[in-house]
Design a protein around this motif. Structure first.
Motif, PDB file in Angstrom:
ATOM      1  N   ASP A 109       0.843  -1.194   0.000  1.00 27.68           N
ATOM      2  CA  ASP A 109       0.000   0.000   0.000  1.00 27.68           C
ATOM      3  C   ASP A 109       0.881   1.247   0.000  1.00 27.68           C
ATOM      4  O   ASP A 109       1.819   1.354   0.809  1.00 27.68           O
ATOM      5  CB  ASP A 109      -0.891   0.035   1.238  1.00 27.68           C
ATOM      6  N   SER A 131      -3.536   8.330  -4.910  1.00 26.53           N
ATOM      7  CA  SER A 131      -4.684   9.143  -5.323  1.00 26.53           C
ATOM      8  C   SER A 131      -4.624  10.562  -4.770  1.00 26.53           C
ATOM      9  O   SER A 131      -5.132  11.495  -5.405  1.00 26.53           O
ATOM     10  CB  SER A 131      -5.993   8.472  -4.898  1.00 26.53           C
ATOM     11  N   ASP A 142      -3.276   4.037  -0.554  1.00 28.69           N
ATOM     12  CA  ASP A 142      -4.193   3.287  -1.394  1.00 28.69           C
ATOM     13  C   ASP A 142      -3.858   1.800  -1.345  1.00 28.69           C
ATOM     14  O   ASP A 142      -2.695   1.411  -1.195  1.00 28.69           O
ATOM     15  CB  ASP A 142      -4.124   3.782  -2.840  1.00 28.69           C
ATOM     16  N   ASP A 143      -4.859   0.973  -1.504  1.00 28.50           N
ATOM     17  CA  ASP A 143      -4.704  -0.473  -1.467  1.00 28.50           C
ATOM     18  C   ASP A 143      -3.829  -0.951  -2.620  1.00 28.50           C
ATOM     19  O   ASP A 143      -4.025  -0.548  -3.775  1.00 28.50           O
ATOM     20  CB  ASP A 143      -6.088  -1.128  -1.543  1.00 28.50           C
ATOM     21  N   GLN A 148      -3.572  -3.849  -4.198  1.00 29.54           N
ATOM     22  CA  GLN A 148      -4.234  -4.578  -5.275  1.00 29.54           C
ATOM     23  C   GLN A 148      -5.016  -3.631  -6.183  1.00 29.54           C
ATOM     24  O   GLN A 148      -5.011  -3.784  -7.413  1.00 29.54           O
ATOM     25  CB  GLN A 148      -5.163  -5.656  -4.709  1.00 29.54           C
ATOM     26  N   GLN A 149      -5.684  -2.642  -5.599  1.00 26.65           N
ATOM     27  CA  GLN A 149      -6.391  -1.666  -6.417  1.00 26.65           C
ATOM     28  C   GLN A 149      -5.424  -0.838  -7.250  1.00 26.65           C
ATOM     29  O   GLN A 149      -5.704  -0.510  -8.410  1.00 26.65           O
ATOM     30  CB  GLN A 149      -7.245  -0.775  -5.523  1.00 26.65           C
ATOM     31  N   GLY A 196      -4.599  -2.527 -10.455  1.00 30.70           N
ATOM     32  CA  GLY A 196      -5.605  -2.279 -11.487  1.00 30.70           C
ATOM     33  C   GLY A 196      -5.344  -0.969 -12.201  1.00 30.70           C
ATOM     34  O   GLY A 196      -5.475  -0.873 -13.436  1.00 30.70           O
ATOM     35  N   GLN A 197      -4.936   0.069 -11.442  1.00 26.72           N
ATOM     36  CA  GLN A 197      -4.634   1.354 -12.055  1.00 26.72           C
ATOM     37  C   GLN A 197      -3.385   1.275 -12.931  1.00 26.72           C
ATOM     38  O   GLN A 197      -3.303   1.931 -13.971  1.00 26.72           O
ATOM     39  CB  GLN A 197      -4.453   2.422 -10.977  1.00 26.72           C
ATOM     40  N   TRP A 207       0.067  -7.948  -1.909  1.00 27.22           N
ATOM     41  CA  TRP A 207      -1.145  -8.669  -2.278  1.00 27.22           C
ATOM     42  C   TRP A 207      -0.880  -9.848  -3.215  1.00 27.22           C
ATOM     43  O   TRP A 207      -1.532 -10.888  -3.107  1.00 27.22           O
ATOM     44  CB  TRP A 207      -2.163  -7.699  -2.911  1.00 27.22           C
TER      45      TRP A 207
END
Length: 467
Positions: free
Chosen positions: A136, A140, A153-154, A156-157, A160-161, A464
């Protein structure tokens, strides 16, 4: 000369950019340097150069963990996997991402779609390295200049970005652009087709990190990626500002004692751990004063070898350590080993062809003589046939081909450090409970400035994709 011309560009750009980029955790509410006024051309020059340097910085941080290098001093923290303060590495990641944010904003406003696409690709790469190291991280809220304590921010998310940024970058490269990229791009000099291949290749790199990755998606990304060594993403250095690994080798020659080679790496190539002597070894590291390859045991130090001449080290003038050598950001050889891994379960013929192509590509990069290359590729321990190919062999050859590159630490964690004969360093950090390190500690600078948001983790807590 090309390199001198590039240096002129750098110097001019840096005059404009001096102190322009600011880190997410610094006080950015008032920005006296006003990076928004810097041209995208100068910002791209700085971003491509500093991205290459980030590869070096990251590789320098992790090369002891994967036992490319070893400290000559016993129980050195770099060997024994103690928590270290990587504030400088953290700063440099965010420094580049700040400049890239400005490029993206200005390019969007002006319709400079090629600059936008390249910036998105470089953002994905630098963000990906940051996440792979720390898990993490702030993103953002990091570049809005609205807070000095951005939220985390996570991880894993964020992955995706990263993949979205690469897709967006590929799409923007296909559009018309109001400004043409040229010599301000230190990686490809504005070759948009190669930038697109680079983005597809990075997609494959990041996707294969994930447990349960889609092999078909990885292979589809590779189909749009590098097709030869000519596509490699790299930055050449110059006589006036040369390759940082060259400086390590030069320092070692002056007995400043960096760049000692791990016994694990030597024995992986000298016929000890595997039957075949690898002809790349003398092109990658030096011998002792008596002409032998002798490594240093991680964590044990140099023992009775007070000077570098009694152990193998990085030496000046080789492929990775010449003053004008490139820093390799991503290579065709790496992509062939990713292809071999992804295809191994479903198409052994494709996997085997990719495995051999990866070895050959790296040997060609190092300019191994044809006879030595052919002999190695024909050795029964290497030329095992498609049916006998294993993940162990793929990862071993990738380990060699990715020498000094930080991506190897991602591979090591995914592979659970299962390289043949790789053992825990001596004097291991006792808090690791006899296990290998899994992440970096958050930097002291971030803990002191943004401590309320910094996650509480140990060096054994996995990010993750490393579950």
């Amino acid at each position: 000369m090309k390199f001198r011309n590039k240096l002129t560009v750098v110097i001019g750009a840096l005059v404009v950019l001096l102190a322009s980029a600011c880190e997410s955790f610094l006080d950015v509410n008032e920005n006296p340097n006003n990076p928004e006024d810097a041209p995208v051309t100068g910002l791209l020059t700085n971003s491509t150069l500093e991205t290459a340097r980030n590869i070096y910085r990251a590789g320098s941080a992790t090369s002891n963990y994967v036992q490319y290098l070893a400290s000559p001093n016993p129980a050195s923290s770099s060997d024994t996997m103690d928590p270290l303060d990587f504030s400088g590495t953290w700063f440099n990641f965010y420094n580049v991402m700040t400049d890239l944010t400005v490029i993206m904003d200005k390019s969007t406003e002006s319709g400079a779609n090629h600059y936008l696409g390249v910036a998105q690709i470089l953002m994905a790469l630098n963000l990906g390295m940051t996440v792979d190291f720390f898990g993490d991280v702030p993103f953002s809220e990091s570049f809005t200049f609205e807070t000095v304590t951005p939220a985390y921010d996570d991880d894993q998310q964020l992955y995706g970005q990263i993949l979205n940024l690469l897709d967006q970058g590929i799409a923007n490269l296909q559009k018309e652009s109001t400004i043409t990229i040229g010599g301000d791009d230190f990686i490809y000099s504005g070759d948009i087709e190669k930038w697109s291949k680079f983005a597809h290749s990075l997609k494959a790199r990041f996707m294969i990190h994930e447990q349960g990755y889609s092999a078909s998606e990885v292979l589809a990304a590779l189909d749009g990626g590098f097709s030869s060594n000519d596509d490699d993403a790299k930055v050449f250095f110059f006589e006036e500002a040369f390759n940082p690994w060259a400086q390590v080798a030069i320092n070692n020659a002056s007995l400043l004692l960096g760049g000692w080679i791990s016994e694990q790496f030597i024995q992986a190539l000298d016929g000890t751990s595997y039957p075949a002597f690898d002809p790349r070894l003398p092109l990658m590291v030096g011998t002792t004063s008596t002409g032998e390859f002798v490594g240093t045991v991680n964590g044990a130090g140099r023992g009775n070898a007070p000077e570098s001449g009694a152990r193998s080290t990085l030496i000046p003038g080789q492929y990775y350590t010449s003053e004008t050598s490139p820093i390799m950001i991503a290579t065709y050889a790496e992509m062939k080993f990713i292809e071999a891994e992804a295809a191994l379960a479903s198409d052994k013929a494709r996997a085997y062809a990719a495995y051999l192509a990866g070895i050959e590509a790296h040997m060609d990069m190092l300019e191994v003589e044809d006879a030595a290359k052919a002999a190695y590729l024909a050795d029964p321990s290497v030329s095992v046939g498609a049916d006998a190919l294993t993940l162990d062999l793929v990862m071993k050859e990738k380990f060699v081909a990715m020498f000094l590159h930080p991506e190897t630490w991602n591979d090591a964690r995914r592979f659970d450090y299962a390289y043949k004969d790789m053992t825990l360093p001596e004097n291991l950090n006792p808090n690791l409970n006899g296990e290998f390190i899994r992440r970096l500690a958050y930097p002291d600078s971030e803990v002191s400035r943004n401590g309320n948001n910094v996650p509480q983790v140990t060096l054994l807590d996995r990010i993750w994709w490393d579950q």
